[in-house]
Design an enzyme around this catalytic site. Structure first.
Site, PDB file in Angstrom:
ATOM      1  N   LYS A  27       0.835  -1.210   0.000  1.00 13.20           N
ATOM      2  CA  LYS A  27       0.000   0.000   0.000  1.00 13.20           C
ATOM      3  C   LYS A  27       0.867   1.256   0.000  1.00 13.20           C
ATOM      4  O   LYS A  27       0.616   2.191  -0.767  1.00 13.20           O
ATOM      5  CB  LYS A  27      -0.926  -0.032   1.229  1.00 13.20           C
ATOM      6  CG  LYS A  27      -1.903   1.125   1.307  1.00 13.20           C
ATOM      7  CD  LYS A  27      -3.139   0.745   2.097  1.00 13.20           C
ATOM      8  CE  LYS A  27      -2.912   0.698   3.601  1.00 13.20           C
ATOM      9  NZ  LYS A  27      -2.678   2.031   4.209  1.00 13.20           N
ATOM     10  N   SER A  28       1.888   1.290   0.845  1.00  9.43           N
ATOM     11  CA  SER A  28       2.746   2.481   0.913  1.00  9.43           C
ATOM     12  C   SER A  28       3.426   2.745  -0.430  1.00  9.43           C
ATOM     13  O   SER A  28       3.477   3.882  -0.905  1.00  9.43           O
ATOM     14  CB  SER A  28       3.832   2.288   1.978  1.00  9.43           C
ATOM     15  OG  SER A  28       3.255   2.200   3.250  1.00  9.43           O
ATOM     16  N   ARG A  32       2.810   5.928  -3.303  1.00 10.94           N
ATOM     17  CA  ARG A  32       3.960   6.735  -3.741  1.00 10.94           C
ATOM     18  C   ARG A  32       4.195   6.573  -5.239  1.00 10.94           C
ATOM     19  O   ARG A  32       4.597   7.523  -5.920  1.00 10.94           O
ATOM     20  CB  ARG A  32       5.205   6.339  -2.924  1.00 10.94           C
ATOM     21  CG  ARG A  32       5.115   6.855  -1.470  1.00 10.94           C
ATOM     22  CD  ARG A  32       6.028   6.073  -0.546  1.00 10.94           C
ATOM     23  NE  ARG A  32       6.115   6.603   0.810  1.00 10.94           N
ATOM     24  CZ  ARG A  32       5.220   6.384   1.780  1.00 10.94           C
ATOM     25  NH1 ARG A  32       4.141   5.647   1.546  1.00 10.94           N
ATOM     26  NH2 ARG A  32       5.400   6.905   2.988  1.00 10.94           N
ATOM     27  N   GLY A 100      -5.390   7.797   5.365  1.00  6.76           N
ATOM     28  CA  GLY A 100      -4.487   8.762   5.987  1.00  6.76           C
ATOM     29  C   GLY A 100      -3.242   9.005   5.153  1.00  6.76           C
ATOM     30  O   GLY A 100      -2.729  10.125   5.082  1.00  6.76           O
ATOM     31  N   ASP A 325       1.582  -1.282  11.842  1.00  6.45           N
ATOM     32  CA  ASP A 325       0.275  -1.693  11.329  1.00  6.45           C
ATOM     33  C   ASP A 325      -0.065  -3.138  11.693  1.00  6.45           C
ATOM     34  O   ASP A 325      -1.178  -3.596  11.432  1.00  6.45           O
ATOM     35  CB  ASP A 325       0.237  -1.538   9.802  1.00  6.45           C
ATOM     36  CG  ASP A 325       0.263  -0.070   9.386  1.00  6.45           C
ATOM     37  OD1 ASP A 325      -0.120   0.784  10.200  1.00  6.45           O
ATOM     38  OD2 ASP A 325       0.672   0.214   8.243  1.00  6.45           O
ATOM     39  N   LYS A 352      -4.729   5.511  14.639  1.00  5.00           N
ATOM     40  CA  LYS A 352      -4.778   4.883  13.312  1.00  5.00           C
ATOM     41  C   LYS A 352      -6.229   4.932  12.800  1.00  5.00           C
ATOM     42  O   LYS A 352      -7.015   5.734  13.265  1.00  5.00           O
ATOM     43  CB  LYS A 352      -4.230   3.456  13.387  1.00  5.00           C
ATOM     44  CG  LYS A 352      -2.747   3.416  13.715  1.00  5.00           C
ATOM     45  CD  LYS A 352      -1.930   4.036  12.601  1.00  5.00           C
ATOM     46  CE  LYS A 352      -0.445   4.047  12.912  1.00  5.00           C
ATOM     47  NZ  LYS A 352       0.331   4.764  11.898  1.00  5.00           N
ATOM     48  N   ARG A 356      -6.702   1.536  17.803  1.00  2.95           N
ATOM     49  CA  ARG A 356      -6.535   0.076  17.657  1.00  2.95           C
ATOM     50  C   ARG A 356      -6.325  -0.643  18.984  1.00  2.95           C
ATOM     51  O   ARG A 356      -6.517  -1.858  19.057  1.00  2.95           O
ATOM     52  CB  ARG A 356      -5.389  -0.226  16.676  1.00  2.95           C
ATOM     53  CG  ARG A 356      -5.809   0.074  15.252  1.00  2.95           C
ATOM     54  CD  ARG A 356      -4.765  -0.262  14.224  1.00  2.95           C
ATOM     55  NE  ARG A 356      -5.352  -0.146  12.896  1.00  2.95           N
ATOM     56  CZ  ARG A 356      -4.657   0.040  11.777  1.00  2.95           C
ATOM     57  NH1 ARG A 356      -3.348   0.118  11.824  1.00  2.95           N
ATOM     58  NH2 ARG A 356      -5.280   0.124  10.623  1.00  2.95           N
ATOM     59  N   ARG A 401      -7.855  -3.337   9.300  1.00  3.26           N
ATOM     60  CA  ARG A 401      -6.969  -4.272  10.005  1.00  3.26           C
ATOM     61  C   ARG A 401      -7.650  -4.884  11.243  1.00  3.26           C
ATOM     62  O   ARG A 401      -7.277  -5.976  11.665  1.00  3.26           O
ATOM     63  CB  ARG A 401      -5.652  -3.595  10.372  1.00  3.26           C
ATOM     64  CG  ARG A 401      -4.903  -3.124   9.125  1.00  3.26           C
ATOM     65  CD  ARG A 401      -3.440  -2.851   9.377  1.00  3.26           C
ATOM     66  NE  ARG A 401      -2.891  -1.979   8.351  1.00  3.26           N
ATOM     67  CZ  ARG A 401      -2.565  -2.359   7.114  1.00  3.26           C
ATOM     68  NH1 ARG A 401      -2.720  -3.613   6.749  1.00  3.26           N
ATOM     69  NH2 ARG A 401      -2.082  -1.497   6.238  1.00  3.26           N
TER      70      ARG A 401
END
Ligand code: S3P
Length: 443
Positions: A27-28, A32, A100, A325, A352, A356, A401
């Site tokens: 995902k990160s 990007r 986020g 995460d 988050k 969480r 998550r």
């Protein structure tokens, strides 16, 4: 996203997980890839992009600011960028959904462009703190009108040219680090971020790959990352590795369900992301890295995971940034371990997609898991390998998550674990439940 109707699901205990699977793209790196390709002049090609709602929110925002982004029939994404400094004024608000990462990184990009942008999000994102990026970006000259407490919806006006700053991160956050570096891309002079605690470094690796003039120094104060504006980006061919944060669910599931033996192919193993593997191995998990290789500048391997009895540990605090995460699913692993696992030093979990710590207490305790809550973590007493009671409803709190972690817990519960809404899973892992079915022989 907030518009989806709730999708309840009951998870019952299942036999072993077996077979080989791939997880969606990281995902990160996916966020990007779209952002940086959207700043290159010419065509970039992205293979393995995560096609989850969060990343699609980034794609929509980059399109709204001028990038051309298309997906071909083979699932390859093609991006024609606007050039660094070339982002256009979006005509409508940028709808960030649950994401986020999209919000904070795009705020960084907008900060040094002469444009005004409004960011909106779902109920979860609208509770999350944006002050952590508003503060440094204001110092660079951007102007903000935010909802109370520095939250969404917010409108920002970028400044061009912006003012380069030197900024020491007050929280260990790759999103804040990246927001400042991205603002620095279109800012004359040197923008510096000092990172006392190492966080995921995908931005640094990829910015350098796209041609930014970026240096990283290790010092006693931490890592100093300097970016020289204004950058020129060359288009890239990107292959996104599988997301270790998505692989995490299968690592824990296979570890706790007797008889399991799976291989998760093509998992990104960037050292800033592998804290969960370290923690699970300390607990006795049987995880083998097969065929280690480098893909697109990131270390990757196939992970073979076999069921193994787990023992409680005290999770080292310094692992927190590299597994931030993964705590929800680590808590599930702890619920099946022998003894009392203590995981503290993770106060960032409170901000988050949900709180969480509170969400996992509310999910695990009524399902028969003894635990103690701290401001910065949890202590969890495990079964020593046997089933947890289960049978209680779980609120996923608009948090993918939490939903996936509790689905894993349900695999080892005596009575069904009933999740009120699994629709948030689509933000990061659209195929999660069909993969669960195929690994457990239900398809
Ligand atoms: C991310 C950084 C982390 C992580 C998030 C993705 C990123 O957040 O929790 O899922 O892509 O930079 P923080 O940087 O706020 O810790």
């Amino acid at each position: 996203m907030s518009s989806a109707p709730p999708l309840p699901l009951a998870i019952s205990a299942r036999g072993p997980l077996r077979g080989t699977l791939t997880v969606p793209g990281d995902k990160s790196i996916s966020h990007r890839s779209l952002m940086f390709a959207g700043l290159a002049v010419g065509e970039s090609r992205i293979e393995g992009l995560l096609e989850g709602e969060d990343v699609l929110a980034t794609a929509a925002a980059m399109r709204a600011m001028g990038a051309k982004i298309e997906r071909d029939g083979d699932g390859v994404w093609h991006v024609w960028g606007v050039g660094v400094g070339g982002l256009l004024q979006p005509e409508t608000a940028l709808e960030m959904g649950n994401s986020g990462t999209s919000t904070r990184l795009l705020m960084g990009l907008v900060a040094s462009h002469p444009i005004t942008a409004t960011f909106t999000g779902d109920a979860s994102l609208s509770k999350r703190p944006m002050g952590r990026v508003i503060d440094p970006l204001s110092r660079m000259g951007a102007d903000f009108t935010s909802s109370p407490g520095g939250r969404l919806p917010l409108t920002m006006r970028g400044l061009c040219p912006a003012v380069p700053i030197e900024y020491t991160l007050p929280v260990a956050s790759a999103q804040v680090k990246s927001a400042v570096l991205l603002a620095g891309l279109n800012t004359p002079g040197i923008t510096r971020v000092i990172e006392p605690v190492l966080t995921r470094d995908h931005s640094e690796r990829m910015l350098a790959g796209f041609g930014a003039n970026l240096t990283v120094e290790e010092t006693p104060q931490g890592r100093i990352i300097s970016i020289h504006g204004e950058a020129e980006f060359k288009p890239q061919q990107i292959t996104v590795p599988g997301d270790p944060s998505s692989a995490a669910f299968w690592m824990v599931a296979a570890s706790i369900v007797p008889g399991s033996d799976i291989t998760v192919a093509n998992v990104g193993l960037n050292p800033t992301r592998i804290g969960l593997i370290t923690a699970l191995r300390m607990m006795g998990a049987d995880i083998t890295e097969v065929n280690p290789r480098i893909v697109g500048g990131e270390p990757v391997a196939d992970l073979r995971v076999r069921h193994a009895p787990l023992s409680a540990i005290e999770v080292p605090h310094d692992l927190a940034p590299s597994m931030i995460d993964e705590y929800p699913v680590l808590f599930v692993a702890a619920a099946f371990a022998e003894g009392r696992t203590i995981a503290r030093g993770a106060e960032e979990l409170r901000v988050k997609e949900s709180d969480r710590i509170a969400a996992m207490v509310a999910a695990l305790a009524p399902n028969g898991v003894p635990l103690e809550e701290f401001e910065d973590g949890l202590a969890i007493t495990g079964t020593g390998g046997g089933p947890i009671a289960g049978g209680a409803p779980v609120a996923s709190k608009l948090d993918h998550r939490i939903a996936m972690s509790m689905a894993v817990a349900g695999l080892g519960a005596k009575a069904d674990v009933i999740i009120d809404d699994v629709s948030p899973v689509a933000t990061s892992y659209p195929g999660f439940f069909s993969t669960l079915d195929s690994l457990t022989g239900r398809t």
